[in-house]
Write a protein that holds these residues in place. Structure first.
Motif, PDB file in Angstrom:
ATOM      1  N   GLU A 104      -6.560   2.516  -0.102  1.00  0.00           N
ATOM      2  CA  GLU A 104      -7.278   2.905   1.111  1.00  0.00           C
ATOM      3  C   GLU A 104      -6.499   3.973   1.878  1.00  0.00           C
ATOM      4  OE1 GLU A 104      -9.226   1.028   5.195  1.00  0.00           O
ATOM      5  OE2 GLU A 104      -8.811  -0.259   3.461  1.00  0.00           O
ATOM      6  N   ARG A 105      -5.170   3.818   1.943  1.00  0.00           N
ATOM      7  CA  ARG A 105      -4.358   4.760   2.711  1.00  0.00           C
ATOM      8  C   ARG A 105      -4.407   6.174   2.133  1.00  0.00           C
ATOM      9  NH1 ARG A 105       2.230   4.328   3.577  1.00  0.00           N
ATOM     10  NH2 ARG A 105       2.489   6.322   4.655  1.00  0.00           N
ATOM     11  N   TYR A 106      -4.268   6.294   0.817  1.00  0.00           N
ATOM     12  CA  TYR A 106      -4.150   7.621   0.211  1.00  0.00           C
ATOM     13  C   TYR A 106      -5.461   8.136  -0.396  1.00  0.00           C
ATOM     14  CZ  TYR A 106       0.880   7.225   0.760  1.00  0.00           C
ATOM     15  OH  TYR A 106       2.137   7.112   1.284  1.00  0.00           O
ATOM     16  N   GLN A 107      -6.239   7.241  -1.014  1.00  0.00           N
ATOM     17  CA  GLN A 107      -7.492   7.678  -1.651  1.00  0.00           C
ATOM     18  C   GLN A 107      -8.690   7.559  -0.729  1.00  0.00           C
ATOM     19  OE1 GLN A 107      -7.284   5.424  -5.599  1.00  0.00           O
ATOM     20  NE2 GLN A 107      -8.503   7.219  -6.113  1.00  0.00           N
ATOM     21  N   GLY A 108      -8.579   6.692   0.268  1.00  0.00           N
ATOM     22  CA  GLY A 108      -9.732   6.465   1.126  1.00  0.00           C
ATOM     23  C   GLY A 108     -10.852   5.722   0.424  1.00  0.00           C
ATOM     24  N   VAL A 109     -10.488   4.813  -0.494  1.00  0.00           N
ATOM     25  CA  VAL A 109     -11.497   3.995  -1.180  1.00  0.00           C
ATOM     26  C   VAL A 109     -11.196   2.523  -0.951  1.00  0.00           C
ATOM     27  CG1 VAL A 109     -11.910   5.739  -2.948  1.00  0.00           C
ATOM     28  CG2 VAL A 109     -10.265   3.907  -3.402  1.00  0.00           C
ATOM     29  N   ALA A 110     -12.244   1.712  -1.040  1.00  0.00           N
ATOM     30  CA  ALA A 110     -12.113   0.271  -0.835  1.00  0.00           C
ATOM     31  C   ALA A 110     -12.779  -0.457  -2.000  1.00  0.00           C
ATOM     32  CB  ALA A 110     -12.787  -0.114   0.486  1.00  0.00           C
ATOM     33  N   PRO A 111     -12.364  -1.685  -2.297  1.00  0.00           N
ATOM     34  CA  PRO A 111     -12.997  -2.429  -3.393  1.00  0.00           C
ATOM     35  C   PRO A 111     -14.435  -2.768  -3.039  1.00  0.00           C
ATOM     36  CG  PRO A 111     -11.517  -3.865  -2.168  1.00  0.00           C
ATOM     37  CD  PRO A 111     -11.294  -2.481  -1.644  1.00  0.00           C
ATOM     38  N   PRO A 112     -15.298  -2.920  -4.032  1.00  0.00           N
ATOM     39  CA  PRO A 112     -16.702  -3.252  -3.750  1.00  0.00           C
ATOM     40  C   PRO A 112     -16.874  -4.651  -3.162  1.00  0.00           C
ATOM     41  CG  PRO A 112     -16.283  -3.215  -6.114  1.00  0.00           C
ATOM     42  CD  PRO A 112     -15.065  -2.664  -5.464  1.00  0.00           C
ATOM     43  N   SER A 113     -15.891  -5.513  -3.381  1.00  0.00           N
ATOM     44  CA  SER A 113     -15.916  -6.865  -2.785  1.00  0.00           C
ATOM     45  C   SER A 113     -14.479  -7.288  -2.541  1.00  0.00           C
ATOM     46  CB  SER A 113     -16.634  -7.855  -3.709  1.00  0.00           C
ATOM     47  OG  SER A 113     -15.978  -7.927  -4.966  1.00  0.00           O
ATOM     48  N   ALA A 114     -14.294  -8.402  -1.840  1.00  0.00           N
ATOM     49  CA  ALA A 114     -12.940  -8.857  -1.499  1.00  0.00           C
ATOM     50  C   ALA A 114     -12.110  -9.051  -2.759  1.00  0.00           C
ATOM     51  CB  ALA A 114     -13.022 -10.148  -0.699  1.00  0.00           C
ATOM     52  N   ARG A 115     -10.854  -8.649  -2.704  1.00  0.00           N
ATOM     53  CA  ARG A 115      -9.945  -8.766  -3.853  1.00  0.00           C
ATOM     54  C   ARG A 115      -8.767  -9.654  -3.473  1.00  0.00           C
ATOM     55  NH1 ARG A 115     -13.697  -7.021  -6.276  1.00  0.00           N
ATOM     56  NH2 ARG A 115     -13.735  -5.287  -7.749  1.00  0.00           N
ATOM     57  N   GLY A 116      -8.755 -10.883  -3.984  1.00  0.00           N
ATOM     58  CA  GLY A 116      -7.630 -11.775  -3.771  1.00  0.00           C
ATOM     59  C   GLY A 116      -6.607 -11.638  -4.882  1.00  0.00           C
ATOM     60  N   GLU A 117      -5.490 -12.310  -4.739  1.00  0.00           N
ATOM     61  CA  GLU A 117      -4.425 -12.195  -5.734  1.00  0.00           C
ATOM     62  C   GLU A 117      -4.823 -12.815  -7.073  1.00  0.00           C
ATOM     63  OE1 GLU A 117      -1.784 -10.314  -5.561  1.00  0.00           O
ATOM     64  OE2 GLU A 117      -2.463  -9.706  -3.575  1.00  0.00           O
ATOM     65  N   GLU A 118      -5.873 -13.650  -7.098  1.00  0.00           N
ATOM     66  CA  GLU A 118      -6.308 -14.198  -8.389  1.00  0.00           C
ATOM     67  C   GLU A 118      -6.831 -13.105  -9.327  1.00  0.00           C
ATOM     68  OE1 GLU A 118      -9.932 -14.569  -5.644  1.00  0.00           O
ATOM     69  OE2 GLU A 118      -7.752 -14.663  -5.503  1.00  0.00           O
ATOM     70  N   PHE A 119      -7.108 -11.914  -8.769  1.00  0.00           N
ATOM     71  CA  PHE A 119      -7.560 -10.790  -9.592  1.00  0.00           C
ATOM     72  C   PHE A 119      -6.393  -9.988 -10.145  1.00  0.00           C
ATOM     73  CE2 PHE A 119     -11.216 -11.591  -6.812  1.00  0.00           C
ATOM     74  CZ  PHE A 119     -12.211 -11.735  -7.784  1.00  0.00           C
ATOM     75  N   ALA A 127      -2.905  -7.001  -3.157  1.00  0.00           N
ATOM     76  CA  ALA A 127      -3.091  -6.563  -1.766  1.00  0.00           C
ATOM     77  C   ALA A 127      -2.408  -5.220  -1.531  1.00  0.00           C
ATOM     78  CB  ALA A 127      -2.532  -7.621  -0.810  1.00  0.00           C
ATOM     79  N   ALA A 128      -1.185  -5.081  -2.060  1.00  0.00           N
ATOM     80  CA  ALA A 128      -0.459  -3.825  -1.871  1.00  0.00           C
ATOM     81  C   ALA A 128      -1.173  -2.667  -2.557  1.00  0.00           C
ATOM     82  CB  ALA A 128       0.963  -3.968  -2.410  1.00  0.00           C
ATOM     83  N   TRP A 129      -1.732  -2.942  -3.741  1.00  0.00           N
ATOM     84  CA  TRP A 129      -2.473  -1.909  -4.477  1.00  0.00           C
ATOM     85  C   TRP A 129      -3.632  -1.379  -3.646  1.00  0.00           C
ATOM     86  CZ3 TRP A 129      -2.546   1.423  -8.314  1.00  0.00           C
ATOM     87  CH2 TRP A 129      -3.763   1.855  -8.850  1.00  0.00           C
ATOM     88  N   TRP A 130      -4.422  -2.277  -3.078  1.00  0.00           N
ATOM     89  CA  TRP A 130      -5.605  -1.831  -2.342  1.00  0.00           C
ATOM     90  C   TRP A 130      -5.250  -1.238  -0.984  1.00  0.00           C
ATOM     91  CZ3 TRP A 130      -9.908  -0.440  -4.327  1.00  0.00           C
ATOM     92  CH2 TRP A 130     -10.287  -0.968  -5.565  1.00  0.00           C
ATOM     93  N   GLU A 131      -4.124  -1.661  -0.411  1.00  0.00           N
ATOM     94  CA  GLU A 131      -3.662  -0.999   0.816  1.00  0.00           C
ATOM     95  C   GLU A 131      -3.323   0.462   0.552  1.00  0.00           C
ATOM     96  OE1 GLU A 131      -0.405  -3.425   2.052  1.00  0.00           O
ATOM     97  OE2 GLU A 131      -1.697  -5.137   2.552  1.00  0.00           O
ATOM     98  N   LEU A 132      -2.641   0.705  -0.567  1.00  0.00           N
ATOM     99  CA  LEU A 132      -2.312   2.082  -0.932  1.00  0.00           C
ATOM    100  C   LEU A 132      -3.567   2.870  -1.282  1.00  0.00           C
ATOM    101  CD1 LEU A 132       0.870   1.445  -3.112  1.00  0.00           C
ATOM    102  CD2 LEU A 132       0.802   2.659  -0.930  1.00  0.00           C
TER     103      LEU A 132
END
Length: 255
Positions: free
Chosen positions: A240-255, A233-238
């Protein structure tokens, strides 16, 4: 970012929002760190055609080994000694047919002296041509300090120095350089500046926030600010904040 997003929105419709983050898998790179592979999708309509180094390499049948020789030639042309014979015997230049290997390009200085190598699965592309120059930057740099420094100092001051040397050399793969080595008949005129600069921006400017994200994430993990249950979660928050990119689908901690 806004320009690329608008061009991708025109191409893919609502799959790419008109505002907000860009789906990371549409940037032409598995890590969304280098966007140069989507140049053809985002080039300004009617922009003048520029040279295609990938096509030149294929047309002239310049294979992986020849591409590495071009890289070596750059360094010898500015005064460095040629690579040792063992470099050509022990490096990996093409993907083996009999086993799986990690194809991510890397440079190696095995004995902290003269055993220099690179490991790449080289394709006839402009990206790999530049990457060769970058990876050889590591080897040539290592050999210089290996010759004069005691063992404890046989490394760069920090990893950034190595990357800076390699990338500076990679940036030297300009149209004028390609003319000098005979891969291009003449450099494009000034009308080709925008396409050339856009290609550089998709590569280098896009990479800056990615680099920041990696170190911010690592620092927050090592400091304990981000616990294991929030690594993803922290990885994808960063991202989106700095790169302005989002995962192609939901990313849970199981990934």
């Amino acid at each position: 970012h806004a320009y690329v997003r608008a061009r991708l929105h025109a191409k893919y419709g609502d799959l790419v929002p008109a505002d907000g983050p860009i789906p990371a898998h549409l940037t032409g790179n598995i890590w969304a760190q280098d966007w140069s592979n989507i140049y053809d999708l985002v080039a300004p309509p009617g922009s003048p055609s520029t040279y295609d180094l990938s096509a030149i390499l294929k047309t002239r049948k310049i294979d992986a080994l020849k591409m590495v020789h071009y890289g070596e030639g750059f360094f010898t042309s500015i005064g460095f000694d040629p690579l040792p014979k063992t470099f050509w015997e022990r490096s990996l230049f093409v993907k083996p047919r009999d086993r799986d290997v990690v194809c991510h390009a890397s440079a190696w200085y095995i004995d902290n002296m003269d055993d220099l190598r690179i490991k790449m699965c080289i394709d006839q592309t402009a990206e790999d041509f530049s990457t060769i120059h970058h990876e050889l930057g590591h080897d040539f740099y290592a050999r210089e300090y290996n010759r004069v420094q005691p063992m404890i100092f046989r490394d760069s001051a920090n990893d950034g120095f190595h990357e800076a040397v390699g990338d500076t050399i990679g940036l030297s793969v300009t149209p004028e350089y390609l003319v000098k080595v005979g891969l291009l008949d003449k450099a494009p005129d000034a009308s080709g500046d925008v396409p050339l600069l856009l290609r550089q921006a998709l590569d280098k400017i896009a990479f800056l926030p990615f680099s920041l994200v990696i170190d911010r994430w690592r620092w927050e993990v090592f400091s304990g600010q981000v616990p294991p249950e929030r690594y993803n979660a922290a990885w994808w928050e960063l991202r989106e904040r700095y790169q302005g990119v989002a995962p192609p689908s939901a990313r849970g901690e199981e990934f």
